[in-house]
Every structure is written in structure tokens, then in C-alpha cells.
Write an enzyme that holds these catalytic residues in place. Sequence first.
Site, PDB file in Angstrom:
ATOM      1  N   CYS A  78      46.101  68.564  -3.208  1.00 41.05           N
ATOM      2  CA  CYS A  78      45.204  67.625  -2.508  1.00 41.05           C
ATOM      3  C   CYS A  78      45.942  66.932  -1.381  1.00 41.05           C
ATOM      4  CB  CYS A  78      44.674  66.582  -3.488  1.00 41.05           C
ATOM      5  SG  CYS A  78      43.839  65.232  -2.650  1.00 41.05           S
ATOM      6  N   VAL A  79      45.366  66.982  -0.193  1.00 41.63           N
ATOM      7  CA  VAL A  79      46.056  66.436   0.975  1.00 41.63           C
ATOM      8  C   VAL A  79      46.244  64.923   0.876  1.00 41.63           C
ATOM      9  CG1 VAL A  79      43.921  66.280   2.348  1.00 41.63           C
ATOM     10  CG2 VAL A  79      46.119  66.359   3.507  1.00 41.63           C
TER      11      VAL A  79
END
Lengths: 130, 127
Positions: A78-79
Site C-alpha cells: 500500500c502506497v
Amino acid sequence: MKIAVLVNEGPYQHQASDSAYHFVAAALDAGHEVSRVFFYHDGVNNGSRLTTPPQDDRHIQKRWSALAEEKSVDLVLCVAACQRRGLVDEGERERNGKDASNIAEGFRISGLGQLLEAGIEADRLVTFGD
Amino acid sequence: MEDEYEGGVVKKFLYVNRRAPHGTVYALESLETVLIGAAFDQDVSVLFIDDGVFQLKKQQQPEGIEVKNFSKTFRALEMYDVEQLFVESESLAERGLSEDDLLVDVELVSRASVHELVDQQDVILSF
């Protein structure tokens, strides 16, 4: 069956990523499809290529990377969780003016939408964490 | 939106919030998932249970510990078409709280009937 996996805890601190790895390996061996493993919260730390555990310990990151290479499992970090925790790929390094990147082979950074999409498209979404 | 989803499949998603708003990052990152997920036009419900009920408490002042006060975002969920908010009534009562203490309108569910809500879902994300 088409299975997606969510890993919510970091390596070594918590058994979740070990259990997730063994689950994914067993599912693939049993002939299931694992469409994606999504790493969230501290789980993104599974994807740091700077991980250097003692030699007599399992290498959690390399284990994941091997799974990606040998079985084409899509490993997504997840960024937003990565940015908070200092996990950086080349694109993020450039965008945020950092002096290094540290994402391991076989992992990619993308948005939370990848988790939602995995949940929609898979027959089962299996979560590992507390 | 980078992750626009056009698959046409609509599933029932339940987010289960079990932890206090601060102390760990789970509550904040759960809320981020709900907001991003809204773009996917799924049938979304959110359940607050155990210490998770504190996430909806009015008058939070986390500025003193230098963390973001994201509690107001729960009021905005309606704009994202996230309107099915459930709170387990026993969790609320055990913590000395009532519906009046909460930032948003919710539907109370009893501990005995939570499983019915869970049974209806296709995808459960528990944070």
C-alpha cells in the site's frame, strides 16, 4: 478457487506474515490461484530489500520475492502505508525527492484500490493479522 | 481516481473497526480504506465494536499527542455513500457511552445479532 490475501503485520514482530506465506504456498500447491497478496499497515515492511535477518533465521522478504518470481504472485504494498514507513520504490523516490529506494524484487507499490479490487474479484479474501 | 473499477460486480463489504482511534494506526488506516473503497461502488457497511466504538466519540482532542484528528471524517462518510454504520450496543454500554456521545447517527446491533450482520457479507475487512 481464486484467493486474495491481506497481510496487516510486519515481519519478525508478528507471526502474521509467516502464516500468510505458508498459507499462500500451500494454496498454490493445492492448485488454487492466489491472485494477489496485499500488504497494509506494518505489513508493508515485508517488502524492504534491506532486510537482513541473522543467517540462521528465515528470510521473510526473500521468501516472498521467490514466490513472486517462481509462481508469479502479485505482491502489492500500500502506497500510503509505505510513505508513512519509509518504503520507497524508484517512482516514489523520484516523486518525493528521496536519496534511495528500498523495495525488494517482486513487490510493487500501488494504491488501496488494489485491495478493494482483490476483494471484489477473488472468491475469498483471507486476512492475516490481529 | 487512479483505481477506478469498472468490473460491474457489487459485493457486500463490511469493515469491522475494533480498536481505539489512537494508540495504533489501525483506525486511521481503516478509514482510509473505506474512503478509497467508496470509489468502487460496492455495498459498504461499517461496524464498530469493542474499543472501536471510541472512534466515533464526540469531542476528541488528539492534538495534545500531536496526531491528526480524523474523527470528523466519519461525518463525511455520508457524502461517500457510506451510510450503513453499525455499533454493537454492549460495547458502547460497557464503556459508559450512549448514542448521544457519538459523532454520527448509527444503527445499534446487539452482541447476539452481530453474527447475522457478518453472515450477510461477501468481504470482511477487520482492523
